[in-house]
Design a protein around this motif. Structure first.
Motif, PDB file in Angstrom:
ATOM      1  N   GLY A   1      27.838 -12.343 -62.790  1.00 15.43           N
ATOM      2  CA  GLY A   1      28.581 -11.716 -61.720  1.00 15.43           C
ATOM      3  C   GLY A   1      27.951 -10.302 -61.597  1.00 15.43           C
ATOM      4  O   GLY A   1      28.676  -9.257 -60.838  1.00 15.43           O
ATOM      5  N   LEU A   2      26.891  -9.763 -62.336  1.00 20.20           N
ATOM      6  CA  LEU A   2      26.600  -8.326 -62.218  1.00 20.20           C
ATOM      7  C   LEU A   2      26.226  -7.936 -60.612  1.00 20.20           C
ATOM      8  O   LEU A   2      26.417  -6.908 -60.433  1.00 20.20           O
ATOM      9  N   THR A   3      25.308  -8.872 -60.137  1.00 20.76           N
ATOM     10  CA  THR A   3      24.856  -8.358 -58.613  1.00 20.76           C
ATOM     11  C   THR A   3      26.166  -8.010 -57.872  1.00 20.76           C
ATOM     12  O   THR A   3      26.114  -6.983 -57.273  1.00 20.76           O
ATOM     13  N   GLU A   4      27.128  -8.796 -57.814  1.00 17.55           N
ATOM     14  CA  GLU A   4      28.553  -8.369 -57.337  1.00 17.55           C
ATOM     15  C   GLU A   4      29.004  -7.202 -57.386  1.00 17.55           C
ATOM     16  O   GLU A   4      29.687  -6.408 -56.875  1.00 17.55           O
ATOM     17  N   ARG A   5      29.241  -6.950 -58.891  1.00 10.76           N
ATOM     18  CA  ARG A   5      29.991  -5.894 -59.305  1.00 10.76           C
ATOM     19  C   ARG A   5      29.017  -4.460 -58.990  1.00 10.76           C
ATOM     20  O   ARG A   5      29.728  -3.512 -58.817  1.00 10.76           O
ATOM     21  N   VAL A   6      27.647  -4.769 -58.945  1.00 13.81           N
ATOM     22  CA  VAL A   6      26.792  -3.539 -58.482  1.00 13.81           C
ATOM     23  C   VAL A   6      27.261  -3.344 -57.029  1.00 13.81           C
ATOM     24  O   VAL A   6      27.044  -2.161 -56.555  1.00 13.81           O
ATOM     25  N   ARG A   7      27.214  -4.362 -56.278  1.00 13.11           N
ATOM     26  CA  ARG A   7      27.352  -3.959 -54.921  1.00 13.11           C
ATOM     27  C   ARG A   7      28.854  -3.496 -54.476  1.00 13.11           C
ATOM     28  O   ARG A   7      29.079  -2.488 -53.684  1.00 13.11           O
TER      29      ARG A   7
END
Length: 310
Positions: A194-200
């Motif tokens: 889920g890292l990508t969504e957290r960065v977004r």
């Protein structure tokens, strides 16, 4: 006589052997330093692992801090002047795991009064890598930078130097390191699924540059997904995956990288002197425990920089 660690064969930290050695008096262009602290870096144990047989016995250690005990005739240190008793920092040198060293004066700089010997001995290697990474990714005022592995030595230096450049920084780390990232002005995000969504969520406007200081597949994949211009990404831990993704890499063994990092030394010292660049020290070890220090660092749970104290 000085105490010095050498590796008579290649292997892990266990191959290191303490010897007593005569330290040569400094010739013109050289300085002898009574070492007060030694920086401990991943490159130290990595270079013990293998190499040409003619390189044995191998000396270890690239950066130290100490006090000038002798100086060659008609010699000045890189920052100018230099007399017996002056506190100094030396980088890039060879054989720093020692109680005393004679090194080229061009590698020696006055130690800022604002940092102690252990911090000074750990400033240059990580700081130079961070400075080059920011240079390669062209980070500046108004940028939003994603830093993978932000709680490591290079990552922490990147956070501070990027802040001074006027960039907003998002850093990946484990949750227990979030206070460290916030201390240096970064927005922490938890690595993992889920890292990508957290960065977004942390940066709705997107990111403009990315620095990978950890070398995981996740770092590569997240950078590819979030960053449009991969010329503004860089890794200091290249892999097959990062190469296939066309993410540039840098490393101190490359001539261009070495030249840039050497040129960055005065700026790093100036930032440290002005209180703009801290070096968190997790633990110090006596020089006699160099193998234990390297084992801790190699295990990946040091929690910050380590220093050896003669």
């Amino acid at each position: 006589m000085a105490e010095k660690w050498i590796a008579p064969e290649f292997g892990g930290p266990e191959v290191l052997t303490m010897v007593e050695t005569d330290v040569p008096s400094p010739a013109a262009g050289e300085v002898t330093i009574d070492v007060r602290a030694i920086g401990v870096n991943p490159t130290d144990y990595k270079e013990l692992a293998s190499g040409p047989e003619q390189a044995l016995p191998k000396s270890v250690g690239y950066e130290v801090a100490g006090v000038i005990s002798a100086i060659g005739p008609d010699t000045a240190i890189a920052s100018g002047g230099g007399v017996i008793g002056d506190p100094v920092v030396a980088f890039r040198i060879d054989g720093g795991y020692a109680s005393q060293v004679t090194v080229p004066a061009k590698s020696v700089f006055a130690k800022p009064d604002t940092i102690d010997f252990p911090a000074a001995a750990n400033l240059m290697l990580a700081g130079g890598a961070a400075a080059e990474a920011l240079h390669v990714t062209r980070v500046g005022q108004g940028d939003t930078l994603l830093v993978h592995g932000a709680s490591g030595a290079v990552g922490v230096s990147v956070l501070q130097q990027a802040r001074n450049l006027g960039a907003t920084v998002i850093g990946t780390a484990s949750e227990h390191n979030f206070p460290l990232l916030r201390h240096f002005g970064a927005i922490p995000v938890m690595y993992g699924p889920g890292l990508t969504e957290r960065v977004r969520e942390a940066s709705p406007g997107g990111i403009s540059a990315a620095i990978d200081a950890v070398g995981t597949d996740e770092a590569v994949d997240t950078t590819r997904e979030l960053l449009t211009d991969l010329s503004r990404a860089v890794t200091i831990v290249p892999s097959d995956r990062s190469q296939r993704a066309s993410i540039p890499s840098i490393g101190a063994t490359a001539p261009a990288s070495a030249a840039y990092r050497d040129a960055a030394r005065p700026q790093l010292l100036e930032m440290a002197a002005d209180g703009e660049l801290e070096v968190p020290i997790a633990r110090t070890f006596p020089l006699s425990q160099a193998r234990e220090a390297l084992d801790l660092l190699r295990g990946g749970h040091a929690g910050g920089k380590l220093a050896l104290i003669p």
